[in-house]
Design a protein around this motif. Structure first.
Motif, mmCIF file in Angstrom:
data_model
loop_
_atom_site.group_PDB
_atom_site.id
_atom_site.type_symbol
_atom_site.label_atom_id
_atom_site.label_comp_id
_atom_site.label_asym_id
_atom_site.label_seq_id
_atom_site.Cartn_x
_atom_site.Cartn_y
_atom_site.Cartn_z
ATOM 1 N N ALA A 1 0.826 -1.206 0.000
ATOM 2 C CA ALA A 1 0.000 0.000 0.000
ATOM 3 C C ALA A 1 0.862 1.258 0.000
ATOM 4 C CB ALA A 1 -0.930 0.002 1.210
ATOM 5 N N ALA A 2 1.928 1.263 0.792
ATOM 6 C CA ALA A 2 2.811 2.426 0.844
ATOM 7 C C ALA A 2 3.494 2.652 -0.498
ATOM 8 C CB ALA A 2 3.846 2.229 1.951
ATOM 9 N N SER A 3 3.933 1.585 -1.128
ATOM 10 C CA SER A 3 4.593 1.702 -2.431
ATOM 11 C C SER A 3 3.624 2.206 -3.499
ATOM 12 C CB SER A 3 5.173 0.346 -2.835
ATOM 13 O OG SER A 3 5.738 0.396 -4.128
ATOM 14 N N TYR A 4 2.419 1.667 -3.490
ATOM 15 C CA TYR A 4 1.448 2.048 -4.521
ATOM 16 C C TYR A 4 1.025 3.512 -4.371
ATOM 17 C CZ TYR A 4 -2.789 2.044 -7.362
ATOM 18 O OH TYR A 4 -3.745 2.334 -8.299
ATOM 19 N N THR A 5 0.708 3.934 -3.160
ATOM 20 C CA THR A 5 0.236 5.314 -2.961
ATOM 21 C C THR A 5 1.355 6.334 -3.143
ATOM 22 O OG1 THR A 5 0.566 5.082 -0.559
ATOM 23 C CG2 THR A 5 -1.646 4.643 -1.424
ATOM 24 N N SER A 6 2.596 5.902 -2.985
ATOM 25 C CA SER A 6 3.715 6.827 -3.222
ATOM 26 C C SER A 6 3.959 7.039 -4.713
ATOM 27 C CB SER A 6 4.994 6.280 -2.574
ATOM 28 O OG SER A 6 4.851 6.188 -1.182
ATOM 29 N N GLY A 7 3.628 6.048 -5.526
ATOM 30 C CA GLY A 7 3.897 6.166 -6.954
ATOM 31 C C GLY A 7 2.694 6.490 -7.805
ATOM 32 N N ARG A 8 1.508 6.490 -7.210
ATOM 33 C CA ARG A 8 0.273 6.751 -7.953
ATOM 34 C C ARG A 8 -0.147 8.204 -7.745
ATOM 35 N NH1 ARG A 8 -3.181 4.783 -11.980
ATOM 36 N NH2 ARG A 8 -5.346 5.338 -11.467
ATOM 37 N N VAL B 1 -7.007 1.825 -0.295
ATOM 38 C CA VAL B 1 -6.149 2.869 -0.867
ATOM 39 C C VAL B 1 -5.644 2.481 -2.256
ATOM 40 C CG1 VAL B 1 -5.462 3.712 1.408
ATOM 41 C CG2 VAL B 1 -4.033 2.015 0.244
ATOM 42 N N HIS B 2 -5.724 1.207 -2.603
ATOM 43 C CA HIS B 2 -5.363 0.771 -3.953
ATOM 44 C C HIS B 2 -6.470 1.047 -4.969
ATOM 45 C CE1 HIS B 2 -1.846 -1.525 -2.476
ATOM 46 N NE2 HIS B 2 -1.498 -1.626 -3.752
ATOM 47 N N GLY B 3 -7.688 1.281 -4.485
ATOM 48 C CA GLY B 3 -8.796 1.446 -5.408
ATOM 49 C C GLY B 3 -9.095 0.150 -6.134
ATOM 50 N N GLY B 4 -9.356 0.233 -7.425
ATOM 51 C CA GLY B 4 -9.692 -0.946 -8.216
ATOM 52 C C GLY B 4 -8.582 -1.970 -8.260
ATOM 53 N N MET B 5 -7.336 -1.525 -8.175
ATOM 54 C CA MET B 5 -6.217 -2.470 -8.191
ATOM 55 C C MET B 5 -6.270 -3.439 -7.017
ATOM 56 S SD MET B 5 -4.030 -2.479 -10.672
ATOM 57 C CE MET B 5 -2.589 -3.175 -9.881
ATOM 58 N N GLN C 1 -2.639 11.487 -8.196
ATOM 59 C CA GLN C 1 -4.039 11.877 -8.313
ATOM 60 C C GLN C 1 -4.124 13.381 -8.105
ATOM 61 O OE1 GLN C 1 -6.978 10.982 -9.826
ATOM 62 N NE2 GLN C 1 -6.905 9.104 -8.611
ATOM 63 N N PHE C 2 -4.765 14.079 -9.040
ATOM 64 C CA PHE C 2 -4.836 15.540 -9.000
ATOM 65 C C PHE C 2 -3.435 16.157 -8.976
ATOM 66 C CE2 PHE C 2 -8.660 14.037 -6.699
ATOM 67 C CZ PHE C 2 -9.615 14.414 -7.646
ATOM 68 N N GLY C 3 -2.508 15.499 -9.681
ATOM 69 C CA GLY C 3 -1.181 16.070 -9.834
ATOM 70 C C GLY C 3 -0.229 15.826 -8.690
ATOM 71 N N GLN C 4 -0.585 14.989 -7.729
ATOM 72 C CA GLN C 4 0.317 14.686 -6.617
ATOM 73 C C GLN C 4 0.100 13.256 -6.149
ATOM 74 O OE1 GLN C 4 -0.536 17.108 -3.149
ATOM 75 N NE2 GLN C 4 -2.657 17.390 -3.761
ATOM 76 N N PRO C 5 1.135 12.662 -5.526
ATOM 77 C CA PRO C 5 1.006 11.258 -5.086
ATOM 78 C C PRO C 5 -0.138 11.078 -4.098
ATOM 79 C CG PRO C 5 3.298 11.973 -5.012
ATOM 80 C CD PRO C 5 2.481 13.203 -5.258
ATOM 81 N N LEU C 6 -0.788 9.925 -4.175
ATOM 82 C CA LEU C 6 -1.875 9.627 -3.241
ATOM 83 C C LEU C 6 -1.401 9.684 -1.787
ATOM 84 C CD1 LEU C 6 -3.712 6.613 -4.939
ATOM 85 C CD2 LEU C 6 -4.686 8.857 -4.434
ATOM 86 N N ALA C 7 -0.158 9.316 -1.566
ATOM 87 C CA ALA C 7 0.363 9.273 -0.200
ATOM 88 C C ALA C 7 0.430 10.642 0.462
ATOM 89 C CB ALA C 7 1.752 8.634 -0.187
ATOM 90 N N THR C 8 0.304 11.711 -0.323
ATOM 91 C CA THR C 8 0.367 13.052 0.267
ATOM 92 C C THR C 8 -0.989 13.523 0.783
ATOM 93 O OG1 THR C 8 -0.024 14.145 -1.868
ATOM 94 C CG2 THR C 8 2.270 13.685 -1.255
ATOM 95 N N PHE C 9 -2.055 12.789 0.470
ATOM 96 C CA PHE C 9 -3.380 13.186 0.943
ATOM 97 C C PHE C 9 -3.544 12.790 2.412
ATOM 98 C CE2 PHE C 9 -5.535 14.634 -2.864
ATOM 99 C CZ PHE C 9 -4.731 14.134 -3.878
ATOM 100 N N GLN C 10 -4.113 13.692 3.192
ATOM 101 C CA GLN C 10 -4.191 13.473 4.631
ATOM 102 C C GLN C 10 -4.976 12.213 4.983
ATOM 103 O OE1 GLN C 10 -6.371 16.415 6.916
ATOM 104 N NE2 GLN C 10 -5.016 16.146 8.674
ATOM 105 N N ALA C 11 -6.095 11.971 4.324
ATOM 106 C CA ALA C 11 -6.916 10.805 4.649
ATOM 107 C C ALA C 11 -6.149 9.504 4.389
ATOM 108 C CB ALA C 11 -8.207 10.828 3.838
ATOM 109 N N VAL C 12 -5.380 9.466 3.293
ATOM 110 C CA VAL C 12 -4.597 8.277 2.979
ATOM 111 C C VAL C 12 -3.502 8.090 4.027
ATOM 112 C CG1 VAL C 12 -3.062 7.204 1.290
ATOM 113 C CG2 VAL C 12 -5.109 8.424 0.524
ATOM 114 N N ARG C 13 -2.823 9.179 4.370
ATOM 115 C CA ARG C 13 -1.757 9.091 5.379
ATOM 116 C C ARG C 13 -2.299 8.575 6.713
ATOM 117 N NH1 ARG C 13 -0.125 14.340 3.632
ATOM 118 N NH2 ARG C 13 -0.736 15.185 5.671
ATOM 119 N N GLN C 14 -3.472 9.059 7.091
ATOM 120 C CA GLN C 14 -4.040 8.626 8.369
ATOM 121 C C GLN C 14 -4.399 7.142 8.348
ATOM 122 O OE1 GLN C 14 -7.285 11.435 8.740
ATOM 123 N NE2 GLN C 14 -6.091 12.804 10.051
ATOM 124 N N ARG C 15 -4.966 6.684 7.233
ATOM 125 C CA ARG C 15 -5.299 5.264 7.139
ATOM 126 C C ARG C 15 -4.040 4.407 7.227
ATOM 127 N NH1 ARG C 15 -10.118 3.700 4.658
ATOM 128 N NH2 ARG C 15 -9.470 1.607 5.299
#
Length: 374
Positions: free
Chosen positions: A253-260, A329-333, A262-276
């Motif tokens: 999950a950490a690897s995927y959200t760091s490289g994916r 946090v992976h979504g459809g993947m 969304q809205f021009g920035q990695p998913l891992a930078t979103f607060q909700a994702v970080r908290q999860r």
């Protein structure tokens, strides 16, 4: 207190990890699935050759004579690689009960072939409609020269490949239980393939007045039966595997959200994702700590009932949260059957429901606390 691993433990852990990481790859396991196979017996054979399967077996029987705490770190590696090897069955359900409770004759008869990879062992501890493996409905009746056992067991993994299945039964004419080494190909024994959400091959085992010799009784029968000890070690082994699986899911999950992006920035930078992911990290560390505590107490022959049930609670409850978060946090993947995370989810669910889910562990702990304060 010194928590440093011994050089022997480190070597065993690193050896098992190297073999499993090299061979338990998504491509290899995907190829097994396309061939209609689940057990990766070739990788298991590598573990046999490396001495991992015989780690807890005494040296005079071909093993290394190591303890349960050493095995804990191997089981973590099995979970961390989501390896499809029967190590829990062969070692925790098979070799360990024989080492701890078997007679010299039973050990000599069954363990050298297991250590050499020529045979497999497993146990039948679960029954349809029963949530407590310590209170089996399968019955064993003493005869003049042994026992006759009748009943139904469910979710018996590795049964078709096993030389002997350790069957838990209730003594028909007296208190307590008995553990019997049953030949799964013997007269009166039938195996029916079961499908599970985990994909792990299991069998429904029906026993109809199966004759078992006196030399195939593990330990003693009655109130001194070693069933509780076997269940404790089996549950702790599952907790160790769960901690490894959850750690793997979190890393994915950490690897995927760091490289994916969304809205021009990695998913891992979103607060909700970080908290999860932060909550999942805390859960993984709690699973590691509680499984280590359970393994240490078992290895030291201390009272480990509470520690094991706490570890099994975290394995089921927190393990579910971690793999659910990873999928979310992976979504459809996260639900792609060809993606590695799917295997993490399935193994985590197998661990959660085998030998009692989290709520069942809490009931056991609560009941014992109530008895102590009554």
């Amino acid at each position: 207190m010194d928590f440093t691993l011994s050089p022997v433990t480190e070597a065993l852990r690193d050896l098992a990890t190297e073999i499993l990481e090299d061979r338990s790859t998504p491509d290899r396991l995907g190829a097994l699935a396309r061939e209609g196979r689940w057990w990766d017996l070739d990788t298991h054979a590598r573990l046999v050759d490396a001495g991992v399967v015989g780690a807890v077996v005494p040296e005079e029987l071909g093993g290394a004579g190591l303890g349960y705490l050493d095995l804990h770190h191997v089981l973590l590696a099995v979970g961390a690689t989501v390896a499809q090897v029967p190590l829990w069955e062969d070692v925790v359900l098979g070799a360990l009960p024989l080492v701890r409770h078997g007679s010299p004759e039973q050990q000599q008869r069954l363990l050298p072939d297991l250590v050499a990879g020529r045979t497999h062992l497993t146990a039948a501890l679960l029954e349809p409609g029963s949530a407590d493996p310590l209170r089996p409905e399968t019955t064993a009746r003493a005869t003049g020269d042994g026992w006759e056992v009748s009943g139904t067991k469910t979710q018996v993994t590795l049964a078709p490949e096993a030389t002997r299945v350790l069957v838990a039964a209730r003594v028909a004419e007296g208190p307590g239980t008995v553990l019997l080494l049953v030949d799964p190909t013997g007269s009166g024994v039938s195996l029916e393939t079961q499908e599970t959400v985990a994909g792990r091959p299991t069998s429904r085992m029906t026993l109809e007045t199966v004759a078992v010799g006196a030399d195939d009784v593990l330990g003693t029968a009655g109130s001194d039966s070693p069933l509780e000890d076997v269940v404790l070690h089996a549950s702790a082994g599952l907790a160790s595997i769960a901690a490894g699986v959850a750690g793997r899911a979190l890393r994915l999950a950490a690897s995927y959200t760091s490289g994916r992006d969304q809205f021009g920035q990695p998913l891992a930078t979103f607060q909700a994702v970080r908290q999860r992911l932060a909550d999942a990290y805390i859960d993984v560390e709690a699973m590691r700590l509680t499984s280590l505590q359970a393994a240490w107490r078992l290895d030291a022959d201390l009272d480990a009932q509470d520690a094991v049930q706490v570890a099994k609670f975290w394995a089921g409850d927190a393990g579910h949260r971690v793999v659910h978060t990873a999928q979310h946090v992976h979504g459809g993947m996260g639900i792609d059957l060809d993606y590695e995370l799917h295997r993490c989810y399935r193994m985590a669910k197998w661990v959660e429901f085998t030998l009692g889910a989290g709520n069942q562990q809490l009931r056991h702990i609560g009941r014992r606390l109530a008895e102590q304060t009554a």
